[in-house]
Design an enzyme around this catalytic site. Structure first.
Site, PDB file in Angstrom:
ATOM      1  N   ASP A   1     -76.151 -20.685  56.031  1.00  0.00           N
ATOM      2  CA  ASP A   1     -77.346 -19.828  56.062  1.00  0.00           C
ATOM      3  C   ASP A   1     -77.029 -18.352  55.872  1.00  0.00           C
ATOM      4  O   ASP A   1     -77.722 -17.477  56.402  1.00  0.00           O
ATOM      5  CB  ASP A   1     -78.127 -20.022  57.378  1.00  0.00           C
ATOM      6  CG  ASP A   1     -78.551 -21.461  57.576  1.00  0.00           C
ATOM      7  OD1 ASP A   1     -78.815 -22.129  56.561  1.00  0.00           O
ATOM      8  OD2 ASP A   1     -78.603 -21.913  58.727  1.00  0.00           O
TER       9      ASP A   1
ATOM     10  N   LYS B   1     -76.958 -17.775  50.691  1.00  0.00           N
ATOM     11  CA  LYS B   1     -76.366 -18.240  49.426  1.00  0.00           C
ATOM     12  C   LYS B   1     -77.447 -18.454  48.363  1.00  0.00           C
ATOM     13  O   LYS B   1     -77.256 -18.123  47.197  1.00  0.00           O
ATOM     14  CB  LYS B   1     -75.594 -19.559  49.654  1.00  0.00           C
ATOM     15  CG  LYS B   1     -74.418 -19.417  50.619  1.00  0.00           C
ATOM     16  CD  LYS B   1     -73.733 -20.745  50.883  1.00  0.00           C
ATOM     17  CE  LYS B   1     -74.578 -21.748  51.624  1.00  0.00           C
ATOM     18  NZ  LYS B   1     -74.910 -21.381  53.016  1.00  0.00           N
TER      19      LYS B   1
ATOM     20  N   GLY C   1     -80.196 -25.988  53.241  1.00  0.00           N
ATOM     21  CA  GLY C   1     -81.527 -25.437  52.990  1.00  0.00           C
ATOM     22  C   GLY C   1     -81.335 -24.060  52.406  1.00  0.00           C
ATOM     23  O   GLY C   1     -80.906 -23.152  53.094  1.00  0.00           O
ATOM     24  N   HIS C   2     -81.567 -23.930  51.108  1.00  0.00           N
ATOM     25  CA  HIS C   2     -81.330 -22.662  50.419  1.00  0.00           C
ATOM     26  C   HIS C   2     -82.666 -22.046  50.026  1.00  0.00           C
ATOM     27  O   HIS C   2     -83.457 -22.676  49.331  1.00  0.00           O
ATOM     28  CB  HIS C   2     -80.441 -22.887  49.188  1.00  0.00           C
ATOM     29  CG  HIS C   2     -79.074 -23.412  49.555  1.00  0.00           C
ATOM     30  ND1 HIS C   2     -78.130 -23.764  48.635  1.00  0.00           N
ATOM     31  CD2 HIS C   2     -78.505 -23.629  50.766  1.00  0.00           C
ATOM     32  CE1 HIS C   2     -77.034 -24.181  49.268  1.00  0.00           C
ATOM     33  NE2 HIS C   2     -77.251 -24.105  50.561  1.00  0.00           N
TER      34      HIS C   2
ATOM     35  N   GLN D   1     -73.519 -25.053  53.154  1.00  0.00           N
ATOM     36  CA  GLN D   1     -72.908 -24.795  54.475  1.00  0.00           C
ATOM     37  C   GLN D   1     -71.980 -23.571  54.401  1.00  0.00           C
ATOM     38  O   GLN D   1     -72.219 -22.681  53.597  1.00  0.00           O
ATOM     39  CB  GLN D   1     -72.186 -26.039  55.006  1.00  0.00           C
ATOM     40  CG  GLN D   1     -73.125 -27.177  55.400  1.00  0.00           C
ATOM     41  CD  GLN D   1     -73.529 -28.073  54.248  1.00  0.00           C
ATOM     42  OE1 GLN D   1     -72.707 -28.512  53.479  1.00  0.00           O
ATOM     43  NE2 GLN D   1     -74.811 -28.376  54.131  1.00  0.00           N
TER      44      GLN D   1
HETATM   45  P1  GDP Z   1     -78.482 -20.249  52.646  1.00  0.00           P
HETATM   46  O1  GDP Z   1     -78.520 -21.589  53.316  1.00  0.00           O
HETATM   47  O2  GDP Z   1     -77.136 -19.611  52.718  1.00  0.00           O
HETATM   48  O3  GDP Z   1     -79.031 -20.286  51.250  1.00  0.00           O
HETATM   49  O4  GDP Z   1     -79.455 -19.315  53.505  1.00  0.00           O
HETATM   50  P2  GDP Z   1     -80.932 -19.689  54.020  1.00  0.00           P
HETATM   51  O5  GDP Z   1     -81.846 -19.649  52.873  1.00  0.00           O
HETATM   52  O6  GDP Z   1     -80.915 -20.932  54.852  1.00  0.00           O
HETATM   53  O7  GDP Z   1     -81.199 -18.500  55.034  1.00  0.00           O
HETATM   54  C1  GDP Z   1     -81.194 -17.164  54.630  1.00  0.00           C
HETATM   55  C2  GDP Z   1     -82.566 -16.561  54.945  1.00  0.00           C
HETATM   56  O8  GDP Z   1     -82.484 -15.152  54.868  1.00  0.00           O
HETATM   57  C3  GDP Z   1     -83.651 -16.952  53.958  1.00  0.00           C
HETATM   58  O9  GDP Z   1     -84.875 -17.025  54.629  1.00  0.00           O
HETATM   59  C4  GDP Z   1     -83.647 -15.811  52.942  1.00  0.00           C
HETATM   60  O10 GDP Z   1     -84.919 -15.623  52.320  1.00  0.00           O
HETATM   61  C5  GDP Z   1     -83.345 -14.637  53.842  1.00  0.00           C
HETATM   62  N1  GDP Z   1     -82.593 -13.542  53.224  1.00  0.00           N
HETATM   63  C6  GDP Z   1     -81.615 -13.603  52.282  1.00  0.00           C
HETATM   64  N2  GDP Z   1     -81.091 -12.371  52.054  1.00  0.00           N
HETATM   65  C7  GDP Z   1     -81.761 -11.533  52.880  1.00  0.00           C
HETATM   66  C8  GDP Z   1     -81.634 -10.136  53.149  1.00  0.00           C
HETATM   67  O11 GDP Z   1     -80.824  -9.422  52.589  1.00  0.00           O
HETATM   68  N3  GDP Z   1     -82.486  -9.619  54.104  1.00  0.00           N
HETATM   69  C9  GDP Z   1     -83.397 -10.367  54.760  1.00  0.00           C
HETATM   70  N4  GDP Z   1     -84.163  -9.786  55.674  1.00  0.00           N
HETATM   71  N5  GDP Z   1     -83.523 -11.696  54.541  1.00  0.00           N
HETATM   72  C10 GDP Z   1     -82.708 -12.262  53.616  1.00  0.00           C
HETATM   73  P1  IMO Z   2     -76.806 -24.329  54.312  1.00  0.00           P
HETATM   74  O1  IMO Z   2     -76.308 -24.837  52.974  1.00  0.00           O
HETATM   75  C1  IMO Z   2     -76.440 -24.198  58.637  1.00  0.00           C
HETATM   76  C2  IMO Z   2     -74.899 -27.790  60.632  1.00  0.00           C
HETATM   77  C3  IMO Z   2     -75.866 -28.553  61.520  1.00  0.00           C
HETATM   78  C4  IMO Z   2     -74.897 -29.093  62.561  1.00  0.00           C
HETATM   79  C5  IMO Z   2     -73.657 -29.410  61.730  1.00  0.00           C
HETATM   80  C6  IMO Z   2     -73.523 -30.877  61.332  1.00  0.00           C
HETATM   81  O2  IMO Z   2     -78.258 -24.111  54.373  1.00  0.00           O
HETATM   82  O3  IMO Z   2     -75.991 -23.140  54.725  1.00  0.00           O
HETATM   83  P2  IMO Z   2     -74.790 -32.338  59.510  1.00  0.00           P
HETATM   84  O4  IMO Z   2     -76.239 -32.719  59.397  1.00  0.00           O
HETATM   85  O5  IMO Z   2     -74.258 -31.616  58.325  1.00  0.00           O
HETATM   86  O6  IMO Z   2     -73.929 -33.503  59.903  1.00  0.00           O
HETATM   87  O7  IMO Z   2     -74.742 -31.322  60.771  1.00  0.00           O
HETATM   88  O8  IMO Z   2     -73.747 -28.611  60.564  1.00  0.00           O
HETATM   89  N1  IMO Z   2     -75.364 -27.566  59.233  1.00  0.00           N
HETATM   90  C7  IMO Z   2     -75.807 -26.396  58.777  1.00  0.00           C
HETATM   91  N2  IMO Z   2     -76.003 -25.207  59.414  1.00  0.00           N
HETATM   92  N3  IMO Z   2     -76.659 -24.292  57.309  1.00  0.00           N
HETATM   93  C8  IMO Z   2     -76.430 -25.456  56.665  1.00  0.00           C
HETATM   94  O9  IMO Z   2     -76.500 -25.554  55.320  1.00  0.00           O
HETATM   95  C9  IMO Z   2     -76.030 -26.583  57.397  1.00  0.00           C
HETATM   96  N4  IMO Z   2     -75.753 -27.876  57.087  1.00  0.00           N
HETATM   97  C10 IMO Z   2     -75.336 -28.457  58.221  1.00  0.00           C
HETATM   98  O10 IMO Z   2     -76.828 -27.701  62.096  1.00  0.00           O
HETATM   99  O11 IMO Z   2     -74.545 -28.081  63.463  1.00  0.00           O
HETATM  100 MG    MG Z   3     -79.582 -22.599  54.769  1.00  0.00          MG
END
Ligand code: GDP
Ligand code: IMO
Ligand code: MG
Length: 443
Positions: A13, A16, A40-41, A223
């Site tokens: 998270d 990415k 979850g991207h 991840q």
């Molecule tokens: P990922 O799993 O690495 O793709 O990240 P996620 O999408 O799960 O979580 C990142 C969250 O931060 C998302 O809701 C993005 O829209 C948000 N986000 C990404 N870059 C920024 C930033 O520079 N500032 C803020 N405030 N939010 C951001």
């Molecule tokens: P992205 O790509 C954050 C965490 C779960 C749990 C552990 C094992 O969005 O960065 P699993 O279901 O993979 O066996 O769970 O890994 N986890 C993540 N945490 N971002 C993710 O993906 C994750 N994918 C798995 O919360 O702690």
């Molecule tokens: Mg994510």
């Protein structure tokens, strides 16, 4: 510079999705190589939010060939729903190419994920319950079912019957849980197979040909390092390798096909699920980060735990991924803190350690050692150039970059595409120190 890997450097998270979407403009192919719909991207474009779990984050650009490599585990129902949702907003997801060898998540994997994690009681890992661990376990045990195995309906029905029979015995004897209906599963998955059949391909050759023709291929990590099966905080990890090296096994390319490795790092740290987290702030600081950063899991909606930036972890990510540059995200979330803490080492049993300890219990006992930097109060979400940032923000970035020994390529100050500062190496040093630029680090 055609083979570019983007990986998470923390516990996932890191943002990415945003970075990959942004870079995809100049790519021709974007490849997922590990993980599944535990990922979850999030992409934000013109105020619209798109959450992707399986489809590569480059999909918004019509010129991109999106690829799901052999290292990914696929829940076909989730994938088809994602394709349909994209179709509904006129994004063609039928151009997706999926490896014949990617393993399939079946309903019993999801059930087993929940049953296993519940049975751990207080030692529960807090998995996403998407069946990721059990599917990779079957793959390693050589009892898994691959995308290609769904193509022959008769043989597939037999394989499912056998697999469901075995899992039903486990459900009954070990978990006292309801059995599943093999025929119902086989018939439902026959429909998925027909829908996905045109997308199946030898994706290793597809990617290799693109690289050979000099096209830009982006490998999209899911991840982050600390969730890596081998190198993370085992057993509080996911079931795949999340390091850049996993591109080779998960996309079917060789180490020399990789030219650049970008590490995405949040300006603070978050973690979803259980496990040690030395810089966690279970206090007002963490609450503010959680609230301002809207830190809720993209896949499960759970609150993310938040804490100060950790340079020990970043150093570990630099080493294991051979990072060539950093993308620092969510810098805007740190606005308002009068002082920012950065963990530079740990104290463990009276010793100072600067490397991630290999014994899991040790990591849980590590006390962070912080250096403090001044914060800033100005709203930076409109910054588009380095000069637009207050000196304290530049110093903060400078500190991270200098200590990690890796240049910053990109700074994100908001979730939208344009809320980004791209550093191409031509900038003047503005802070007291000097931001390291890409050109300073020839490969
Ligand atoms: P990922 O799993 O690495 O793709 O990240 P996620 O999408 O799960 O979580 C990142 C969250 O931060 C998302 O809701 C993005 O829209 C948000 N986000 C990404 N870059 C920024 C930033 O520079 N500032 C803020 N405030 N939010 C951001
Ligand atoms: P992205 O790509 C954050 C965490 C779960 C749990 C552990 C094992 O969005 O960065 P699993 O279901 O993979 O066996 O769970 O890994 N986890 C993540 N945490 N971002 C993710 O993906 C994750 N994918 C798995 O919360 O702690
Ligand atoms: Mg994510």
């Amino acid at each position: 510079m055609p083979g570019i890997v983007v990986v998470g450097t923390q516990w996932g998270d890191e943002g990415k999705g945003k970075i990959i979407d942004l870079l995809s403009d100049e790519m021709q192919v974007v490849v997922r190589f590990q993980g599944g719909n535990n990922a979850g991207h999030t992409i934000m474009c013109d105020g619209q939010t798109l959450k992707l779990h399986l489809i590569p984050s480059g999909i918004l650009y019509p010129h991109i060939v999106p690829v799901i490599g052999n290292g990914v585990v696929i829940n076909p129902a989730v994938l088809i729903e994602e394709m349909d949702n994209l179709g509904a907003i006129e994004i063609d997801a039928e151009r997706l190419r999926i490896s014949y060898n990617a393993h399939v998540i079946l309903p019993f994997h999801e059930n087993l994920d929940g049953l296993q994690d519940d049975s751990r009681g207080e030692r529960s890992l807090g998995t996403t319950r998407r069946g990721i661990g059990p599917t990779y376990a079957d793959k390693a045990a050589r009892t898994g079912i691959r995308m290609q195995d769904m193509l022959d309906p008769e043989a597939f029905a037999g394989t499912v019957k056998e697999a469901v029979g075995e899992k039903n015995r486990l459900f009954k004897c070990f978990y006292d849980a309801e059995p599943l209906d093999a025929e119902e599963i086989a018939s439902r998955y026959r429909g998925y197979a027909e829908r996905l059949r045109p997308c199946l391909a030898d994706t290793s050759i597809l990617v290799k040909n693109a690289l050979r023709e000099g096209r830009n291929v982006l490998f999209e990590g899911a991840q982050g390092l600390m969730l890596d099966l081998d190198h993370g905080t085992y057993p509080f990890v996911t079931s795949s390798n999340t390091v850049a090296g996993a591109v080779c096994t998960g996309a079917g390319v060789g180490p020399r096909d990789i030219d650049e490795v970008i590490g995405v790092t949040k300006a603070y740290v978050t973690r979803v699920g259980a496990g040690p987290f030395p810089t966690e702030q279970g206090n007002e600081t963490g609450r503010i980060m959680q609230e301002v950063g809207k830190e809720f899991g993209t896949t499960t909606g759970r609150k993310r735990r938040c804490g100060w930036f950790d340079l020990v972890i970043l150093g570990y990510a630099v080493r294991l991924n051979t990072l060539t540059s950093l993308a620092v995200t969510k810098l805007d979330v740190l606005t308002q803190f009068s002082t920012l803490k950065v963990c530079v080492s740990y104290r463990l049993d009276g010793r100072t350690i600067e490397e991630f300890p290999q014994v899991c219990g040790d990591f849980a006992s590590c006390e962070p050692v912080y250096e403090e930097l001044p914060g800033w109060k100005e709203d930076i979400s409109g910054a588009r150039k380095l000069e637009d940032l207050p000196v304290e923000a530049r110093d903060y970035l400078d500190f991270i970059s200098q200590r990690a020994g890796v240049p910053i390529k990109l700074i994100s100050v908001g979730p939208e595409r344009q809320q980004t500062i791209l550093l191409d190496g031509g900038e003047e040093p503005l802070s007291q120190g000097r931001l390291l630029f890409y050109d300073d680090f020839p490969l």
